[in-house]
Design an enzyme around this catalytic site. Structure first.
Site, PDB file in Angstrom:
ATOM      1  N   ASP A 164      -2.351   6.261   1.054  1.00 48.96           N
ATOM      2  CA  ASP A 164      -2.115   4.832   0.871  1.00 48.96           C
ATOM      3  C   ASP A 164      -3.194   4.259  -0.046  1.00 48.96           C
ATOM      4  OD1 ASP A 164      -1.779   1.904   1.512  1.00 48.96           O
ATOM      5  OD2 ASP A 164      -0.372   2.721   2.961  1.00 48.96           O
ATOM      6  N   ASP A 193      -3.436   6.356  -5.134  1.00 43.70           N
ATOM      7  CA  ASP A 193      -2.403   5.491  -5.704  1.00 43.70           C
ATOM      8  C   ASP A 193      -1.287   6.370  -6.267  1.00 43.70           C
ATOM      9  OD1 ASP A 193      -0.943   3.762  -7.621  1.00 43.70           O
ATOM     10  OD2 ASP A 193      -2.520   2.332  -7.107  1.00 43.70           O
ATOM     11  N   ALA A 209       5.357   1.622  -1.210  1.00 46.36           N
ATOM     12  CA  ALA A 209       6.174   0.860  -2.162  1.00 46.36           C
ATOM     13  C   ALA A 209       5.589  -0.520  -2.378  1.00 46.36           C
ATOM     14  CB  ALA A 209       7.605   0.715  -1.628  1.00 46.36           C
ATOM     15  N   TYR A 262      13.783  -4.838  -7.342  1.00 47.15           N
ATOM     16  CA  TYR A 262      13.380  -4.037  -6.169  1.00 47.15           C
ATOM     17  C   TYR A 262      14.540  -3.147  -5.723  1.00 47.15           C
ATOM     18  CZ  TYR A 262      12.401  -3.098  -1.199  1.00 47.15           C
ATOM     19  OH  TYR A 262      12.240  -2.495   0.032  1.00 47.15           O
ATOM     20  N   ASN A 284      16.561  -5.164   7.890  1.00 45.86           N
ATOM     21  CA  ASN A 284      15.305  -5.930   7.888  1.00 45.86           C
ATOM     22  C   ASN A 284      14.486  -5.528   9.106  1.00 45.86           C
ATOM     23  OD1 ASN A 284      17.196  -7.485   6.155  1.00 45.86           O
ATOM     24  ND2 ASN A 284      15.355  -8.708   5.913  1.00 45.86           N
ATOM     25  N   ILE A 303      13.117 -22.344   5.567  1.00 49.03           N
ATOM     26  CA  ILE A 303      14.313 -21.508   5.671  1.00 49.03           C
ATOM     27  C   ILE A 303      15.104 -21.672   4.368  1.00 49.03           C
ATOM     28  CG2 ILE A 303      16.517 -21.232   6.906  1.00 49.03           C
ATOM     29  CD1 ILE A 303      15.005 -21.856   9.464  1.00 49.03           C
ATOM     30  N   ARG A 336       8.814 -28.415  13.280  1.00 52.58           N
ATOM     31  CA  ARG A 336      10.148 -28.553  12.686  1.00 52.58           C
ATOM     32  C   ARG A 336      10.266 -27.596  11.511  1.00 52.58           C
ATOM     33  NH1 ARG A 336      12.162 -33.812  14.156  1.00 52.58           N
ATOM     34  NH2 ARG A 336      13.595 -33.897  12.412  1.00 52.58           N
TER      35      ARG A 336
HETATM   36  N1  NAD Z   1      10.050  -4.019   6.027  1.00 47.78           N
HETATM   37  C1  NAD Z   1      11.353  -3.934   5.809  1.00 47.78           C
HETATM   38  O1  NAD Z   1      12.144  -4.684   6.353  1.00 47.78           O
HETATM   39  C2  NAD Z   1      11.906  -2.875   4.901  1.00 47.78           C
HETATM   40  C3  NAD Z   1      13.289  -2.842   4.671  1.00 47.78           C
HETATM   41  C4  NAD Z   1      13.829  -1.854   3.844  1.00 47.78           C
HETATM   42  C5  NAD Z   1      12.995  -0.905   3.279  1.00 47.78           C
HETATM   43  N2  NAD Z   1      11.646  -0.987   3.504  1.00 47.78           N
HETATM   44  C6  NAD Z   1      10.809   0.033   2.878  1.00 47.78           C
HETATM   45  O2  NAD Z   1       9.993   0.636   3.863  1.00 47.78           O
HETATM   46  C7  NAD Z   1       8.755   1.028   3.281  1.00 47.78           C
HETATM   47  C8  NAD Z   1       7.601   0.471   4.080  1.00 47.78           C
HETATM   48  O3  NAD Z   1       7.668  -0.954   4.061  1.00 47.78           O
HETATM   49  P1  NAD Z   1       6.738  -1.877   4.966  1.00 47.78           P
HETATM   50  O4  NAD Z   1       7.541  -3.036   5.378  1.00 47.78           O
HETATM   51  O5  NAD Z   1       6.047  -1.049   5.986  1.00 47.78           O
HETATM   52  O6  NAD Z   1       5.709  -2.408   3.884  1.00 47.78           O
HETATM   53  P2  NAD Z   1       4.141  -2.276   3.772  1.00 47.78           P
HETATM   54  O7  NAD Z   1       3.731  -3.101   2.582  1.00 47.78           O
HETATM   55  O8  NAD Z   1       3.480  -2.601   5.062  1.00 47.78           O
HETATM   56  O9  NAD Z   1       3.946  -0.740   3.453  1.00 47.78           O
HETATM   57  C9  NAD Z   1       3.898  -0.216   2.154  1.00 47.78           C
HETATM   58  C10 NAD Z   1       2.636   0.602   2.037  1.00 47.78           C
HETATM   59  O10 NAD Z   1       2.587   1.201   0.741  1.00 47.78           O
HETATM   60  C11 NAD Z   1       1.267   1.093   0.244  1.00 47.78           C
HETATM   61  N3  NAD Z   1       1.329   1.135  -1.219  1.00 47.78           N
HETATM   62  C12 NAD Z   1       1.843   0.200  -2.044  1.00 47.78           C
HETATM   63  N4  NAD Z   1       1.724   0.591  -3.320  1.00 47.78           N
HETATM   64  C13 NAD Z   1       1.137   1.807  -3.299  1.00 47.78           C
HETATM   65  C14 NAD Z   1       0.726   2.720  -4.326  1.00 47.78           C
HETATM   66  N5  NAD Z   1       0.916   2.446  -5.629  1.00 47.78           N
HETATM   67  N6  NAD Z   1       0.143   3.887  -3.954  1.00 47.78           N
HETATM   68  C15 NAD Z   1      -0.079   4.168  -2.645  1.00 47.78           C
HETATM   69  N7  NAD Z   1       0.272   3.325  -1.636  1.00 47.78           N
HETATM   70  C16 NAD Z   1       0.872   2.162  -1.970  1.00 47.78           C
HETATM   71  C17 NAD Z   1       0.757  -0.228   0.778  1.00 47.78           C
HETATM   72  O11 NAD Z   1      -0.660  -0.338   0.794  1.00 47.78           O
HETATM   73  C18 NAD Z   1       1.356  -0.237   2.188  1.00 47.78           C
HETATM   74  O12 NAD Z   1       0.484   0.351   3.128  1.00 47.78           O
HETATM   75  C19 NAD Z   1       8.798   0.545   1.833  1.00 47.78           C
HETATM   76  O13 NAD Z   1       9.213   1.604   1.022  1.00 47.78           O
HETATM   77  C20 NAD Z   1       9.851  -0.536   1.859  1.00 47.78           C
HETATM   78  O14 NAD Z   1      10.460  -0.719   0.605  1.00 47.78           O
HETATM   79  C21 NAD Z   1      11.090  -1.928   4.297  1.00 47.78           C
END
Ligand code: NAD
Length: 311
Positions: free
Chosen positions: A31, A51, A74, A141, A170, A200, A264
């Protein structure tokens, strides 16, 4: 098994990494702490700061001979992807490709990928949507997530790397930061605890806000555990199958919290890139992966609020 969890210091990834370790696997977290945090990880989990975009990424993560990559890292903000599509693509497409090239060289056998069921289908005519519904991304995205899926198919054909795509709805639960593509629950908790007015966003003709499918993080963890052994080269929707309008989510949260003087709400128009209505049909995950959601929205909101007030 030896598993690399990218994004493992983030919200969902940290729950998944901890569960893999509890199940007896050897786990390493990668991470860059862009949105993740060390505090999300139990002390037993190793964090490698790296990264995805780094051309020397491989040198940073070669301590373990991994068999599986569970890819959660991500850029997760839909609005940011709309404003800066290239920056989004650098992490969510090029960064993923960088990882896949390493997967290929390391002879990784399986990649589990967190895609987005809330984003890739766009605004479908009929809900709930199943995996046969043609994707229709409305934001950079979503385009990037779909590209990731297509690259996985390519690496499967070309190099035999098995993939499992989990298209999350979600996701909400403990450790979610109050930002991001779908952090409505976390954002609402902050407003509720501080007694400030949440906004909202309402698409035209939807006075109670957009409709979303909310799934508790532990249910997503269960899907990842099953994906270690099943669902080869398949895409699965991972959601509750229940549509909840944003105003209804707020009201259910207020009820779960027991707060008697909630602020509210402020109503606003639709944000660019936001989908109007999304609810996932998760029958395929039930049939082929043996997965189904176990935690109802009131149960999940109560558990998340308890975590929020005690953290
Ligand atoms: N939260 C949701 O509702 C949801 C829904 C659909 C898909 N997702 C996917 O699930 C995954 C996790 O999402 P999350 O909600 O836990 O988000 P999050 O932001 O908590 O987790 C993403 C992690 O990726 C790390 N990161 C970002 N860019 C990076 C890079 N360049 N190199 C290394 N690490 C990097 C961030 O530091 C973070 O810890 C993501 O791929 C997201 O697209 C999430």
């Amino acid at each position: 098994m030896r598993i690399l969890v990218t994004g493992g210091a983030g919200f969902i990834g940290s729950h998944v990494a901890a569960a893999f370790q509890e199940a007896g696997h050897e786990v390493c977290v990668l991470d860059n702490l862009l949105t993740g945090s060390k505090e999300n990880l139990p002390p037993s989990l190793n964090l490698t700061w790296a990264d995805l975009r780094d051309p020397f990424l491989e040198q940073n993560i070669n301590e373990l001979d991994f068999e599986i990559i569970c890819h959660h890292a991500a850029q997760i903000s839909v609005p940011r992807s709309v404003e800066q599509p290239s920056a989004d693509a650098e992490i969510n497409i090029s960064g993923m490709l960088n990882l896949m090239q390493i997967a290929r060289r390391w002879k990784i056998t399986r990649v589990i990928f967190s895609s987005s069921g809330g984003a890739v289908y766009g605004d479908p005519e009929n809900i709930p949507v199943d995996e046969n519904t043609p994707p229709d991304p409305l934001s950079p995205y979503a385009v990037a997530k779909l590209s990731g899926e297509a690259y996985l198919r390519y690496y499967q054909r070309a190099y035999g790397i098995t993939f499992v795509v989990l298209r999350y709805a979600n996701v909400y639960g403990p450790r979610q930061a109050p930002v991001g593509e779908s952090g409505a629950t976390a954002i609402f908790m902050k407003h509720l605890s501080e007694r400030t007015s949440p906004t909202i966003y309402c698409p035209p003709g939807m006075p109670e806000g957009a409709v979303r499918d909310y799934i508790y993080v532990e249910d997503c963890v269960a899907a990842n555990l099953l994906a270690l052994h099943g669902g080869d080269n398949q895409i699965f929707n991972i959601g509750s199958g229940v549509g909840t309008a944003t105003l209804d989510l707020w009201q259910q949260l207020v009820k779960a919290s027991g707060v008697s003087d909630p602020p509210r709400v402020t109503m606003a128009g639709q944000r660019p890139g936001d989908v109007r209505r999304t609810v996932l049909d998760c029958g395929k995950a039930k049939r082929e992966l043996g997965w189904e959601p176990k935690i109802s929205l009131p149960q999940g909101l109560t558990a998340t609020w308890q975590w929020f007030v005690n953290k």
